[in-house]
Design a protein around this motif. Structure first.
Motif, PDB file in Angstrom:
ATOM      1  N   GLY A 277      32.224  34.398  31.018  1.00 35.98           N
ATOM      2  CA  GLY A 277      31.709  35.594  31.674  1.00 35.98           C
ATOM      3  C   GLY A 277      32.745  36.423  32.409  1.00 35.98           C
ATOM      4  N   TRP A 278      34.020  36.252  32.082  1.00 34.35           N
ATOM      5  CA  TRP A 278      35.108  36.908  32.824  1.00 34.35           C
ATOM      6  C   TRP A 278      34.974  38.416  32.840  1.00 34.35           C
ATOM      7  N   ARG A 279      34.613  39.023  31.708  1.00 28.09           N
ATOM      8  CA  ARG A 279      34.548  40.489  31.642  1.00 28.09           C
ATOM      9  C   ARG A 279      33.452  41.023  32.573  1.00 28.09           C
ATOM     10  N   GLY A 280      32.303  40.384  32.564  1.00 27.16           N
ATOM     11  CA  GLY A 280      31.207  40.803  33.438  1.00 27.16           C
ATOM     12  C   GLY A 280      31.532  40.604  34.909  1.00 27.16           C
ATOM     13  N   LYS A 281      32.199  39.499  35.237  1.00 30.12           N
ATOM     14  CA  LYS A 281      32.583  39.244  36.635  1.00 30.12           C
ATOM     15  C   LYS A 281      33.563  40.304  37.122  1.00 30.12           C
ATOM     16  N   ARG A 282      34.503  40.674  36.268  1.00 28.24           N
ATOM     17  CA  ARG A 282      35.491  41.695  36.642  1.00 28.24           C
ATOM     18  C   ARG A 282      34.803  43.047  36.837  1.00 28.24           C
ATOM     19  N   ARG A 283      33.910  43.399  35.903  1.00 29.72           N
ATOM     20  CA  ARG A 283      33.189  44.677  36.029  1.00 29.72           C
ATOM     21  C   ARG A 283      32.297  44.697  37.262  1.00 29.72           C
ATOM     22  N   GLU A 284      31.621  43.589  37.536  1.00 24.02           N
ATOM     23  CA  GLU A 284      30.734  43.521  38.705  1.00 24.02           C
ATOM     24  C   GLU A 284      31.532  43.649  40.000  1.00 24.02           C
ATOM     25  N   LEU A 285      32.683  43.007  40.062  1.00 19.46           N
ATOM     26  CA  LEU A 285      33.534  43.136  41.246  1.00 19.46           C
ATOM     27  C   LEU A 285      33.958  44.592  41.432  1.00 19.46           C
ATOM     28  N   ALA A 286      34.379  45.235  40.361  1.00 13.77           N
ATOM     29  CA  ALA A 286      34.797  46.639  40.440  1.00 13.77           C
ATOM     30  C   ALA A 286      33.635  47.510  40.919  1.00 13.77           C
ATOM     31  N   ARG A 287      32.477  47.341  40.309  1.00 12.63           N
ATOM     32  CA  ARG A 287      31.311  48.148  40.674  1.00 12.63           C
ATOM     33  C   ARG A 287      30.927  47.948  42.139  1.00 12.63           C
ATOM     34  N   ALA A 288      30.870  46.678  42.566  1.00  9.73           N
ATOM     35  CA  ALA A 288      30.474  46.371  43.948  1.00  9.73           C
ATOM     36  C   ALA A 288      31.469  46.940  44.957  1.00  9.73           C
TER      37      ALA A 288
END
Length: 112
Positions: A43-54
């Motif tokens: 899930g690395w891509r989703g975790k990175r995107r979620e961190l950026a969004r948050a």
């Protein structure tokens, strides 16, 4: 003169409190955030995107290998990006470079 806030942060694969990481990043309010030890596995891509969004940022550069990422504020435009794996060294984690060429719109920087 226009100022740009660049922050470098080792987030330890988000093994600590991800919400605390987001609070720190938001408090620093970077134009550019250079991250080390970004999650690299499931899930690395989703975790990175979620961190950026948050954090109110977007992904500007990076890949799974070596756990690097460059995030940028909405006011910063990505012009180009590159990623280079460095030569392997026995008994060390894989090293790499994540490079982003970014442009800050005129009048959008921090006064200085």
């Amino acid at each position: 003169m226009t100022g740009v806030r660049v922050v470098s942060y080792n987030i330890r694969s988000l093994r600590d409190d991800p919400a605390a990481v987001v609070r720190v990043v938001r408090a620093l309010d970077p134009d550019v955030l250079c991250l080390q030890e970004v999650p690299r596995f499931w899930g690395w891509r989703g975790k990175r995107r979620e961190l950026a969004r948050a954090a109110g940022l977007r992904v500007a550069a990076g890949r799974r290998a070596a756990g690097l990422a460059v995030l940028a504020a909405p006011r910063v435009r990505r012009v180009a990006r590159e990623f280079h794996l460095l030569t392997r060294v026995p008994d060390l984690h894989r090293r790499a470079l994540a490079i982003a060429v970014l442009e800050l719109g005129e009048g959008e920087g921090r006064g200085g």
